[in-house]
Design a protein around this motif. Sequence first.
Motif, PDB file in Angstrom:
ATOM      1  N   VAL A   6      33.549   6.756 -25.842  1.00 46.59           N
ATOM      2  CA  VAL A   6      33.621   6.848 -24.382  1.00 46.59           C
ATOM      3  C   VAL A   6      33.285   5.502 -23.758  1.00 46.59           C
ATOM      4  CG1 VAL A   6      32.611   7.933 -22.340  1.00 46.59           C
ATOM      5  CG2 VAL A   6      33.131   9.305 -24.343  1.00 46.59           C
ATOM      6  N   HIS A   7      32.321   4.815 -24.320  1.00 46.13           N
ATOM      7  CA  HIS A   7      31.952   3.499 -23.796  1.00 46.13           C
ATOM      8  C   HIS A   7      33.117   2.516 -23.927  1.00 46.13           C
ATOM      9  CE1 HIS A   7      29.185   0.443 -22.445  1.00 46.13           C
ATOM     10  NE2 HIS A   7      29.561  -0.328 -23.450  1.00 46.13           N
ATOM     11  N   ARG A   8      33.788   2.533 -25.072  1.00 46.78           N
ATOM     12  CA  ARG A   8      34.959   1.654 -25.248  1.00 46.78           C
ATOM     13  C   ARG A   8      36.057   2.019 -24.258  1.00 46.78           C
ATOM     14  NH1 ARG A   8      33.754   2.472 -30.799  1.00 46.78           N
ATOM     15  NH2 ARG A   8      35.339   4.113 -30.860  1.00 46.78           N
ATOM     16  N   HIS A  45      49.204  -6.387 -20.286  1.00 48.19           N
ATOM     17  CA  HIS A  45      49.058  -5.002 -19.844  1.00 48.19           C
ATOM     18  C   HIS A  45      49.402  -4.027 -20.969  1.00 48.19           C
ATOM     19  CE1 HIS A  45      49.184  -1.322 -17.609  1.00 48.19           C
ATOM     20  NE2 HIS A  45      50.445  -1.153 -17.965  1.00 48.19           N
ATOM     21  N   GLY A  46      50.440  -4.326 -21.725  1.00 48.58           N
ATOM     22  CA  GLY A  46      50.830  -3.454 -22.833  1.00 48.58           C
ATOM     23  C   GLY A  46      49.724  -3.314 -23.871  1.00 48.58           C
ATOM     24  N   THR A  47      49.079  -4.416 -24.197  1.00 47.55           N
ATOM     25  CA  THR A  47      47.971  -4.381 -25.150  1.00 47.55           C
ATOM     26  C   THR A  47      46.809  -3.563 -24.612  1.00 47.55           C
ATOM     27  OG1 THR A  47      48.616  -6.548 -26.012  1.00 47.55           O
ATOM     28  CG2 THR A  47      46.356  -5.817 -26.465  1.00 47.55           C
ATOM     29  N   LEU A  48      46.467  -3.786 -23.338  1.00 49.36           N
ATOM     30  CA  LEU A  48      45.378  -3.017 -22.737  1.00 49.36           C
ATOM     31  C   LEU A  48      45.713  -1.529 -22.662  1.00 49.36           C
ATOM     32  CD1 LEU A  48      44.301  -5.467 -19.911  1.00 49.36           C
ATOM     33  CD2 LEU A  48      42.950  -4.798 -21.903  1.00 49.36           C
ATOM     34  N   PHE A  49      46.968  -1.199 -22.385  1.00 53.39           N
ATOM     35  CA  PHE A  49      47.372   0.203 -22.327  1.00 53.39           C
ATOM     36  C   PHE A  49      47.271   0.861 -23.706  1.00 53.39           C
ATOM     37  CE2 PHE A  49      50.574   3.588 -22.562  1.00 53.39           C
ATOM     38  CZ  PHE A  49      50.076   4.426 -21.568  1.00 53.39           C
ATOM     39  N   ILE A  50      47.708   0.161 -24.743  1.00 54.76           N
ATOM     40  CA  ILE A  50      47.610   0.706 -26.104  1.00 54.76           C
ATOM     41  C   ILE A  50      46.145   0.926 -26.482  1.00 54.76           C
ATOM     42  CG2 ILE A  50      47.965   0.162 -28.554  1.00 54.76           C
ATOM     43  CD1 ILE A  50      50.645  -1.159 -27.648  1.00 54.76           C
ATOM     44  N   LEU A  51      45.281  -0.039 -26.148  1.00 56.48           N
ATOM     45  CA  LEU A  51      43.850   0.133 -26.403  1.00 56.48           C
ATOM     46  C   LEU A  51      43.303   1.335 -25.649  1.00 56.48           C
ATOM     47  CD1 LEU A  51      42.552  -3.547 -26.329  1.00 56.48           C
ATOM     48  CD2 LEU A  51      42.626  -2.006 -28.299  1.00 56.48           C
ATOM     49  N   TYR A  52      43.725   1.502 -24.393  1.00 56.81           N
ATOM     50  CA  TYR A  52      43.275   2.642 -23.597  1.00 56.81           C
ATOM     51  C   TYR A  52      43.653   3.951 -24.282  1.00 56.81           C
ATOM     52  CZ  TYR A  52      42.434   5.693 -19.584  1.00 56.81           C
ATOM     53  OH  TYR A  52      41.967   6.681 -18.766  1.00 56.81           O
ATOM     54  N   VAL A  53      44.886   4.050 -24.743  1.00 54.84           N
ATOM     55  CA  VAL A  53      45.351   5.290 -25.374  1.00 54.84           C
ATOM     56  C   VAL A  53      44.585   5.559 -26.670  1.00 54.84           C
ATOM     57  CG1 VAL A  53      47.325   6.435 -26.459  1.00 54.84           C
ATOM     58  CG2 VAL A  53      47.614   5.253 -24.282  1.00 54.84           C
ATOM     59  N   VAL A  54      44.371   4.528 -27.476  1.00 53.58           N
ATOM     60  CA  VAL A  54      43.619   4.700 -28.726  1.00 53.58           C
ATOM     61  C   VAL A  54      42.193   5.154 -28.431  1.00 53.58           C
ATOM     62  CG1 VAL A  54      42.636   3.454 -30.698  1.00 53.58           C
ATOM     63  CG2 VAL A  54      45.032   3.108 -30.074  1.00 53.58           C
ATOM     64  N   PHE A  55      41.524   4.493 -27.479  1.00 52.11           N
ATOM     65  CA  PHE A  55      40.150   4.861 -27.136  1.00 52.11           C
ATOM     66  C   PHE A  55      40.088   6.225 -26.459  1.00 52.11           C
ATOM     67  CE2 PHE A  55      39.127   0.071 -26.815  1.00 52.11           C
ATOM     68  CZ  PHE A  55      39.022  -0.013 -28.193  1.00 52.11           C
ATOM     69  N   TRP A  56      41.139   6.578 -25.711  1.00 50.30           N
ATOM     70  CA  TRP A  56      41.206   7.887 -25.057  1.00 50.30           C
ATOM     71  C   TRP A  56      41.269   8.994 -26.116  1.00 50.30           C
ATOM     72  CZ3 TRP A  56      45.954  10.758 -25.152  1.00 50.30           C
ATOM     73  CH2 TRP A  56      45.932  11.941 -24.419  1.00 50.30           C
ATOM     74  N   GLU A  87      37.238   4.495 -14.882  1.00 52.21           N
ATOM     75  CA  GLU A  87      36.043   3.734 -15.272  1.00 52.21           C
ATOM     76  C   GLU A  87      34.824   4.221 -14.513  1.00 52.21           C
ATOM     77  OE1 GLU A  87      32.859   1.063 -15.328  1.00 52.21           O
ATOM     78  OE2 GLU A  87      34.043   1.320 -13.515  1.00 52.21           O
ATOM     79  N   ARG A  88      34.963   4.428 -13.221  1.00 48.35           N
ATOM     80  CA  ARG A  88      33.832   4.900 -12.414  1.00 48.35           C
ATOM     81  C   ARG A  88      33.384   6.295 -12.848  1.00 48.35           C
ATOM     82  NH1 ARG A  88      32.898   2.235  -7.227  1.00 48.35           N
ATOM     83  NH2 ARG A  88      34.155   0.360  -7.218  1.00 48.35           N
ATOM     84  N   THR A  89      34.328   7.171 -13.113  1.00 47.34           N
ATOM     85  CA  THR A  89      33.996   8.523 -13.546  1.00 47.34           C
ATOM     86  C   THR A  89      33.301   8.509 -14.910  1.00 47.34           C
ATOM     87  OG1 THR A  89      35.908   9.371 -12.356  1.00 47.34           O
ATOM     88  CG2 THR A  89      34.961  10.805 -14.029  1.00 47.34           C
ATOM     89  N   LEU A  90      33.818   7.719 -15.835  1.00 43.74           N
ATOM     90  CA  LEU A  90      33.212   7.637 -17.164  1.00 43.74           C
ATOM     91  C   LEU A  90      31.832   6.985 -17.101  1.00 43.74           C
ATOM     92  CD1 LEU A  90      36.393   6.632 -19.164  1.00 43.74           C
ATOM     93  CD2 LEU A  90      35.140   8.792 -19.369  1.00 43.74           C
ATOM     94  N   ALA A  91      31.644   6.027 -16.212  1.00 43.78           N
ATOM     95  CA  ALA A  91      30.327   5.397 -16.049  1.00 43.78           C
ATOM     96  C   ALA A  91      29.313   6.410 -15.534  1.00 43.78           C
ATOM     97  CB  ALA A  91      30.420   4.205 -15.102  1.00 43.78           C
ATOM     98  N   GLN A  92      29.716   7.230 -14.566  1.00 44.13           N
ATOM     99  CA  GLN A  92      28.821   8.274 -14.063  1.00 44.13           C
ATOM    100  C   GLN A  92      28.482   9.264 -15.167  1.00 44.13           C
ATOM    101  OE1 GLN A  92      31.025   9.904 -10.781  1.00 44.13           O
ATOM    102  NE2 GLN A  92      30.009   8.583  -9.278  1.00 44.13           N
ATOM    103  N   GLU A  93      29.464   9.597 -15.964  1.00 40.87           N
ATOM    104  CA  GLU A  93      29.248  10.527 -17.069  1.00 40.87           C
ATOM    105  C   GLU A  93      28.285   9.927 -18.088  1.00 40.87           C
ATOM    106  OE1 GLU A  93      32.092  12.532 -20.362  1.00 40.87           O
ATOM    107  OE2 GLU A  93      32.827  12.641 -18.296  1.00 40.87           O
ATOM    108  N   GLU A  94      28.434   8.636 -18.379  1.00 43.03           N
ATOM    109  CA  GLU A  94      27.541   7.971 -19.329  1.00 43.03           C
ATOM    110  C   GLU A  94      26.098   7.930 -18.819  1.00 43.03           C
ATOM    111  OE1 GLU A  94      29.201   4.681 -22.309  1.00 43.03           O
ATOM    112  OE2 GLU A  94      29.248   4.080 -20.223  1.00 43.03           O
TER     113      GLU A  94
END
Length: 103
Positions: A6-8, A45-56, A87-94
Amino acid sequence: MNSSAVHRLRLVSAPEGISFILLLICTALKYTTSFNAVPVLGPVHGTLFILYVVFWIQAWQTQKWDAKRGVLLFVLSVLPFGGIYAERTLAQEERGELRPATA
């Protein structure tokens, strides 16, 4: 909650959202001016999107989110400003300010 997955996801979601907005702006500029940053910003952006999907996927599996929560976080990745909201929602959750939705 102290999940590294979740942090990643949280750490990559804001940059992914910002890169998406910048890519949209650069695409508009490409067709209206002689400025063309799409060949540079597109792969970023493509690299960041792929990282997002993997971490998701990793976060969904480790946190055992229900389908509504998991799909919402994916949909946010394809909406302008969605990554910033995620990011804001996940930060609140963390921090424990937001109760995580689990199955």
